[in-house]
Write a protein that holds these residues in place. Structure first.
Motif, PDB file in Angstrom:
ATOM      1  N   VAL A   1       0.840  -1.189   0.000  1.00 30.96           N
ATOM      2  CA  VAL A   1       0.000   0.000   0.000  1.00 30.96           C
ATOM      3  C   VAL A   1       0.881   1.247   0.000  1.00 30.96           C
ATOM      4  N   GLU A   2       0.232   2.406  -0.033  1.00 32.24           N
ATOM      5  CA  GLU A   2       0.898   3.682   0.183  1.00 32.24           C
ATOM      6  C   GLU A   2       0.217   4.381   1.357  1.00 32.24           C
TER       7      GLU A   2
ATOM      8  N   PHE B   1       4.152   7.238   1.192  1.00 33.49           N
ATOM      9  CA  PHE B   1       5.286   6.333   1.337  1.00 33.49           C
ATOM     10  C   PHE B   1       4.817   4.885   1.169  1.00 33.49           C
ATOM     11  N   SER B   2       5.624   4.101   0.457  1.00 33.62           N
ATOM     12  CA  SER B   2       5.293   2.693   0.212  1.00 33.62           C
ATOM     13  C   SER B   2       5.417   1.891   1.498  1.00 33.62           C
TER      14      SER B   2
ATOM     15  N   GLU C   1       4.260  -1.580   7.836  1.00 27.75           N
ATOM     16  CA  GLU C   1       5.727  -1.550   7.837  1.00 27.75           C
ATOM     17  C   GLU C   1       6.193  -0.886   6.547  1.00 27.75           C
ATOM     18  N   TYR C   2       6.897   0.225   6.704  1.00 28.87           N
ATOM     19  CA  TYR C   2       7.339   0.976   5.532  1.00 28.87           C
ATOM     20  C   TYR C   2       8.453   0.230   4.795  1.00 28.87           C
TER      21      TYR C   2
ATOM     22  N   GLY D   1       9.896   8.995  -0.854  1.00 27.85           N
ATOM     23  CA  GLY D   1       8.448   8.972  -0.974  1.00 27.85           C
ATOM     24  C   GLY D   1       7.974   9.744  -2.186  1.00 27.85           C
ATOM     25  N   TRP D   2       6.666   9.713  -2.439  1.00 22.37           N
ATOM     26  CA  TRP D   2       6.056  10.428  -3.556  1.00 22.37           C
ATOM     27  C   TRP D   2       5.420  11.703  -3.021  1.00 22.37           C
ATOM     28  N   TRP D   3       5.809  12.874  -3.591  1.00 19.62           N
ATOM     29  CA  TRP D   3       5.348  14.170  -3.126  1.00 19.62           C
ATOM     30  C   TRP D   3       4.529  14.850  -4.226  1.00 19.62           C
TER      31      TRP D   3
END
Length: 537
Positions: A340-341, A354-355, A370-371, A419-421
């Motif tokens: 997930v994210e 964040f994944s 858990e990242y 992460g994706w911003w």
């Protein structure tokens, strides 16, 4: 007092016991393996409320540290100086009652291995009289203990009382000083039972009772009349129940009384959610504040009668069904092990995803994740934390990262700091590179094409591509400048070397590098906007 060893014949698999741990407190446990020929003095147990992480602790303990569960006495009240066991941090700890407070609470002092005595405020439902288990029996015995307590009360009064009773009325089921429980049909109190003492039988199938936990406004014990069918004996003490099951009918200690409800959810640790059908409420309770529900019928105690249980479960069926459907929906949405994210609202991390992988469903719309890119402070393991379902989404589809160029002012996600911003394309550079503006941090950074993906929103279980932003905000470095029209259709402001441009319902043709270019390119637009805003006569 030295505790004698129990005979190995007295213990069997599944027995509920208490185990004394090094801190001197007793903890409830279940026997998994009784003493054997090879391990005559050892018992293998599983603790009911002692955990390592999310798993209950199991292990061998010396037989001399094991004893049966003492019977419960939920309606007993205490005096200053009484030796008691207090339920504290999931264990029973020996102490002495130092003071009596309002609302069924006591000050209990605990000896801490010869150090200064520690005092804590403990509720009545979390206290029991202290007893020792010696040679297969409780010391002092329950009957003797009750008798000695009454004798001690009489001696302390130093008054001889002679009471002459007439014949007991035939319809009086309880005598003076009998400890009872009383219920009421009054709105807001239905389904509850309060401990009381019978003061006298006043005839017409009524009693005058004095409550043990309810007080008048001036702090005196509350007295009132009660109909005979609203009075019952106090339930006999039962051994502690290891755990309660879903839909099991229980009494919950709440607001100084016992309230009838149904276990609607089994939560983590020793906590349960209880649904009360009469008030249509769901509240959470610790195991120590629950007891099995019993009905007083035809002069006998019946454990959760089928008739009463059926009514309670039926009345709460809609809620339980709704929760079952919701739980299945949530489990199907983010099952254990799903990639997930997860987003964050923490300062400095707004607009980032964040994944992660889900490791457990905790109920109440919460998950343990858990990242995959974030680690703990010591960098020894991947970071784990609890996240709400509303902060979790599946990874976007693969086509979010596309082969053709992104367009000006297109919303994108940029891979930055693990992460994706969320950002916006404000300049198309050479060599498949872009300048991206991040509103949450007020920054402009350059990215390669492969470090971007099309921004999408997860709405109602579907991916929706966000449209171009109507309001565009960009930064420039030049001298101070300000322009603003009357209808708020355009806005240019510069402070020192920092210049911001906001334009509504317009698309800029290019990324301006100098203030002169900004003025030259925007002047026609501004003139038109200003002219349109001037009043006409």
């Amino acid at each position: 007092m030295k505790i004698r060893r129990q005979s190995q014949d007295q213990l069997s698999k599944g027995d509920q016991v208490e185990v004394k741990r090094p801190n001197g407190a007793y903890y409830a446990a279940t026997v998994l393996r009784p003493p054997s020929v090879m391990q005559k003095s050892m018992v293998f147990v599983e603790y009911q409320a002692v955990y390592e992480g999310s798993k209950s602790v199991k292990g061998y303990v010396d037989l001399s540290h094991v004893r049966p569960l003492p019977p419960l006495e939920p309606n007993r009240y205490f005096k200053a100086g009484d030796s008691v066991d207090a339920y504290w941090d999931h264990g029973w700890r020996k102490g002495v009652v130092r003071d009596i407070l309002e609302n069924s609470k006591y000050i209990v002092g605990f000896e801490d291995y010869g150090e200064k005595e520690e005092e804590s405020e403990i509720e009545q439902c979390n206290l029991r009289l202290h007893r020792e288990w010696d040679d297969g029996s409780w010391v002092p015995p329950l009957t003797e203990l009750t008798k000695s307590s009454k004798e001690k009360d009489d001696k302390s009064r130093k008054v001889k009382v002679k009471i002459v009773f007439g014949k007991r009325p035939k319809d009086a089921k309880f005598q003076k000083d009998d400890e009872v429980e009383v219920t009421s049909d009054e709105e807001g109190f239905r389904g509850s039972w309060f401990s009381a003492v019978v003061v006298e039988y006043i005839g017409n199938d009524k009693y005058l009772v004095e409550y043990l936990t309810l007080k008048t406004e001036d702090g005196m014990p509350l007295r009132e009349e009660a109909k005979a069918h609203h009075v019952r004996p106090c339930p006999p003490g039962l051994s502690c129940v290891a755990s309660f099951g879903l839909r099991e009918v229980v009494d919950a200690w709440y607001n100084d009384g016992w309230w009838v409800g149904v276990i609607s959810r089994v939560l983590t640790g020793t906590t349960y959610a209880v649904y009360f059908s009469l008030t249509n409420e769901e509240l959470e309770f610790d195991h120590s504040k629950l007891r099995l529900h019993r009905d007083w019928m035809n002069g006998k105690w019946i454990l959760a009668s089928e008739e009463k249980s059926g009514q309670l479960v039926t009345s709460s069926n809609k809620l339980l069904h709704k929760m079952d459907v919701e739980e299945k929906r949530i489990q199907a949405k983010f099952p254990k092990g799903m990639k997930v994210e997860v987003k964050s609202d923490e300062y400095g991390y707004e607009g980032s995803w964040f994944s992660a992988v889900t490791t457990d469903s905790l109920g109440n719309d919460k998950y343990l994740v858990e990242y995959l890119t974030l680690k703990t402070e010591d960098q020894d393991a991947f970071l784990r934390e609890v996240a709400y379902a509303s902060y979790i989404r599946p990874p976007p589809p693969p086509h979010a990262q596309r082969a053709y160029r992104y367009k000006l002012f297109e919303n994108v996600d940029a891979w930055y700091n693990d992460g994706w911003w969320i950002g916006q394309i404000i300049k198309i550079l050479t060599g498949w590179r872009y300048a991206v503006y991040f509103r949450t941090t007020n920054e402009v950074l350059e990215f390669e094409h492969d470090d971007l993906r099309l921004h999408q929103e997860w709405i109602n279980g579907k991916w929706v591509t966000s449209s171009r932003m109507k309001n565009i905000s960009m930064l420039y470095s030049e001298d101070s400048y300000f322009a603003h029209n009357h209808q708020n259709q355009s806005h240019i402001s510069c402070y020192g070397s920092l210049c911001r441009i906001t334009i509504t319902n317009a698309c800029l043709p290019s990324f301006f590098r100098t203030l002169a270019e900004v003025q030259r390119e925007l002047q026609p637009f501004l003139n038109q906007s200003l002219a349109a805003s001037e009043p006409r006569y």
